[in-house]
Design a protein around this motif. Sequence first.
Motif, PDB file in Angstrom:
ATOM      1  N   TYR A   1       0.977  -1.182   0.146  1.00  0.00           N
ATOM      2  CA  TYR A   1      -0.145  -0.212  -0.034  1.00  0.00           C
ATOM      3  C   TYR A   1       1.029   1.122  -0.012  1.00  0.00           C
ATOM      4  N   MET A   2       0.606   2.322  -1.172  1.00  0.00           N
ATOM      5  CA  MET A   2       1.373   3.193  -1.030  1.00  0.00           C
ATOM      6  C   MET A   2       0.489   4.602  -0.621  1.00  0.00           C
ATOM      7  N   VAL A   3       0.862   5.110   0.552  1.00  0.00           N
ATOM      8  CA  VAL A   3       0.232   6.075   1.085  1.00  0.00           C
ATOM      9  C   VAL A   3       0.082   7.483   0.312  1.00  0.00           C
ATOM     10  N   LEU A   4      -1.107   8.384   0.497  1.00  0.00           N
ATOM     11  CA  LEU A   4      -1.008   9.636  -0.053  1.00  0.00           C
ATOM     12  C   LEU A   4      -0.013  10.478   0.693  1.00  0.00           C
ATOM     13  N   GLY A   5       1.193  10.836   0.155  1.00  0.00           N
ATOM     14  CA  GLY A   5       2.037  11.803   0.875  1.00  0.00           C
ATOM     15  C   GLY A   5       3.200  11.764   0.164  1.00  0.00           C
ATOM     16  N   THR A   6       4.547  12.010   1.072  1.00  0.00           N
ATOM     17  CA  THR A   6       5.681  12.064   0.607  1.00  0.00           C
ATOM     18  C   THR A   6       6.558  10.688   0.741  1.00  0.00           C
ATOM     19  N   LEU A   7       7.622  10.647   0.137  1.00  0.00           N
ATOM     20  CA  LEU A   7       8.479   9.479   0.306  1.00  0.00           C
ATOM     21  C   LEU A   7       8.985   9.149   1.634  1.00  0.00           C
ATOM     22  N   ARG A   8       9.160  10.535   2.393  1.00  0.00           N
ATOM     23  CA  ARG A   8       9.351  10.143   3.965  1.00  0.00           C
ATOM     24  C   ARG A   8       8.077   9.537   4.574  1.00  0.00           C
TER      25      ARG A   8
ATOM     26  N   ARG B   1      16.142  10.894  -8.161  1.00  0.00           N
ATOM     27  CA  ARG B   1      15.101  11.011  -9.412  1.00  0.00           C
ATOM     28  C   ARG B   1      13.774  11.800  -8.706  1.00  0.00           C
ATOM     29  N   PHE B   2      13.420  12.055  -7.653  1.00  0.00           N
ATOM     30  CA  PHE B   2      12.419  12.889  -6.996  1.00  0.00           C
ATOM     31  C   PHE B   2      12.790  14.112  -6.207  1.00  0.00           C
ATOM     32  N   GLY B   3      13.922  14.018  -6.187  1.00  0.00           N
ATOM     33  CA  GLY B   3      14.330  15.430  -5.217  1.00  0.00           C
ATOM     34  C   GLY B   3      14.346  15.457  -3.889  1.00  0.00           C
ATOM     35  N   GLY B   4      14.732  14.226  -3.341  1.00  0.00           N
ATOM     36  CA  GLY B   4      14.509  14.095  -1.904  1.00  0.00           C
ATOM     37  C   GLY B   4      13.484  13.242  -1.236  1.00  0.00           C
ATOM     38  N   LEU B   5      13.573  13.310   0.187  1.00  0.00           N
ATOM     39  CA  LEU B   5      12.395  12.520   0.748  1.00  0.00           C
ATOM     40  C   LEU B   5      10.946  13.459   0.959  1.00  0.00           C
ATOM     41  N   ASP B   6      11.014  14.509   0.814  1.00  0.00           N
ATOM     42  CA  ASP B   6       9.928  15.429   1.104  1.00  0.00           C
ATOM     43  C   ASP B   6       9.229  15.672  -0.131  1.00  0.00           C
ATOM     44  N   THR B   7       9.271  14.821  -1.250  1.00  0.00           N
ATOM     45  CA  THR B   7       8.482  15.210  -2.543  1.00  0.00           C
ATOM     46  C   THR B   7       7.328  14.290  -2.520  1.00  0.00           C
ATOM     47  N   THR B   8       6.097  14.849  -2.721  1.00  0.00           N
ATOM     48  CA  THR B   8       4.741  14.133  -2.992  1.00  0.00           C
ATOM     49  C   THR B   8       4.764  13.806  -4.388  1.00  0.00           C
ATOM     50  N   ASN B   9       4.337  12.545  -4.647  1.00  0.00           N
ATOM     51  CA  ASN B   9       4.037  11.878  -5.684  1.00  0.00           C
ATOM     52  C   ASN B   9       2.806  10.932  -5.768  1.00  0.00           C
ATOM     53  N   GLU B  10       2.385  10.606  -6.787  1.00  0.00           N
ATOM     54  CA  GLU B  10       1.323   9.460  -6.808  1.00  0.00           C
ATOM     55  C   GLU B  10       2.250   8.088  -6.686  1.00  0.00           C
ATOM     56  N   TRP B  11       2.674   7.457  -5.691  1.00  0.00           N
ATOM     57  CA  TRP B  11       3.692   6.555  -5.706  1.00  0.00           C
ATOM     58  C   TRP B  11       3.436   5.406  -6.215  1.00  0.00           C
ATOM     59  N   SER B  12       2.074   4.789  -6.239  1.00  0.00           N
ATOM     60  CA  SER B  12       1.611   3.876  -6.877  1.00  0.00           C
ATOM     61  C   SER B  12       1.562   3.708  -8.437  1.00  0.00           C
TER      62      SER B  12
END
Length: 722
Positions: free
Chosen positions: A552-559, A623-634
């Motif tokens: 499960y990929m949560v809505l939020g940052t990589l962190r 690739r995504f510019g650090g731990l605090d980048t938000t993406n649709e990780w799934s």
Amino acid sequence: MTLFNTLLVNPTTILHQNPNNLNHNHISFTNLTIHRSTHLQSHRSPMKQRRNKFTPRSSSSSTPADPPVTATKTDQNVPRKGTDLPTLFRRFYKVAAPYWFSDDKVQARIQLASVFALTLGTTGISVGFNFLGRDFYNALANKDQEQFTTQLSYYLAAFAGGIPIFVIRDYARETLALRWRSWMTNYYMERYLKNQTFYQIQSQSIIDNPDQRIVDDLSSFTGTSLSFSLTLFNAMVDLISFSNILFGIYPPLFVVLLVYSVGGTAISIFLGKGLVNLNFMQEKMEADFRYGLVRIRENAESIAFYGGEENEIKLLLQRFRSAFENLTQLLISSRNLEFFTNGYRYLIQILPAAVVAPMYFSGKIEFGVINQSVSAFNHILGDFSLIVYQFQAISAFSAVIDRLGEFDDILDNKSSNGPVEALDDIQLTYVNLEDSTFQPNNPLDTQKLLEIENLTVLTPTTKALLIRDLSLTVCNNEHLLITGPSGSGKTSLLRAIAGLWRTGRGKITFFAKYTRETASNGVNVADETNNVDKKSKYRDFKGVFFLPQRPYMVLGTLRQQLLYPTWPDVSDSTSHKSKSTGLIPFLEDLSGSEVVSAQPLQPNTDELIKALEDVQLGYLLSRFGGLDTTNEWSSVLSLGEQQRLAFARLLLSKPDLVLLDESTSALDEANEARLYEKINAAGITYISIGHRTSLRKFHKTSLRISPVDLDATQPNWCIEPL
């Protein structure tokens, strides 16, 4: 007479008549309305009515019979039986009451009293306008220019003083509705997510579209309930105030009004009795259609790979066709009701004047009294004709009460026949090895992590037998591999261990170093069945961790992906608190302090980066510019990357035991071997489900599950060392 002249001559009528009569002049005075602002615009289509906020003259919705209805694939769009009025009122009270007795009850009641006081003030202003109208007409009929000018100035002053009262009343009502909705949203979300209720609802298809009930239905319920309550209060005060005026003018007119309103109400109920169920089904079908569109968004890549666009179009059109056909029936029923209500509404424009006209012609009353009688007649008729004017709104609100009442019953687990009440015969027990009261019977007990005794697993809905009389013990570093053909019950065994499936019998015991309860108050964790909250404690730190095949990929940052679910991210809620106005304290996330106090220190940035590098995902940072980048990780991560990210979560949490359900299926053997070596080196004991022979070298014992032979009595499993 033009609208402007009518406003000057008889503003009371304009301000109090049903808004439907104003729309033909392309203007609405709903915000200025002293009394008739409470009416909904019944000429709107039923679809638009349900989407708009109900103004004070709105109504309610009904609910299904007491046992919740299980939604199945075959009966989803079958017309339902209407709800009786006692059930409707019971469910309305059950849904509405909790807020007014909650921790926010003092503020809520003060605001409600203020809204009722403002509503009482608007009624007083209405009575004043009634008498102003009488004197205004008399001055006009007598051609008294000085008196006419005086009365006109009174009108302008009354407008200047009265308009703010109506604006403040509406603002106060909407503010209270928003506060009420906020509290109920929090209340329902907590219950929905507690004890895996959301999982039971989804897996057993108990009800449709719980998300719509929380978002749309709660919003409609709170706004409309307040509006309708104020409408009833306004109607009662209005009735008392204007009945005296009308009866004093001409008693027979009062009798005509009673007969006219009672007859109109009876006819409206007869013509519109099918609207309640049609509105309920329309809500459901629109939600199903919207859900189909959401599914396309969530599975866009799979659909594109399959080239399934044509199939998806057919499925979506089928769902839209159902909504279209139901809406067609709804429009037909609304049309039939409109034939009557429009005639009923327009006839009252001349009826009171026609009744009192002979008295005016005979000189018994002045011309201004005709205006006064028309105004009073319209007020009282509106009070008596709530059902006539608002029947479509009432039927739409009935559907809201119906859906929320059904949802509330499911969440309360009070239905005697509801499928949510599965046979909870599988007993889950939690033992704290570090508690002073724990007395091991033998040295092996101190090494135990999991013990299963005589476990029989059945499916929750069909009660099909999957596993018969399983007994095994998993000790520290005794890694277990579960194998067997597809459909034999391997994942179902993990669901039973996780506490998601309780149907069956047997006992499952976890041996943990400490749990949240122990960390916070030092109390030993006892049998789960004695606790009010049946949430499986295996999720706590040093308990059991679960890795599904598709993480499960949560809505939020990589962190936040890495911290999930062991450390709830509190940074957002903290920043939110700093910006909070303090108006709705129950929306503050107050659970964070309890969670953090019971858990180890949250990993710092260096530890998070190391975890990514351990699973060979360090390149994600660049690739995504650090731990605090938000993406649709799934979407942006492949399944293999998602599985490795799940292992990073595992390495950070460091539980005693992890359950792996084909968690490396998308990885090559080299990456798979690296991950197993990492969790083994971390001292984590694991139970794996898998088909690859390469997994055997990472485990010490194998549990093979075979399909159940119903004619046999022997267990359908066997344990062998590797």
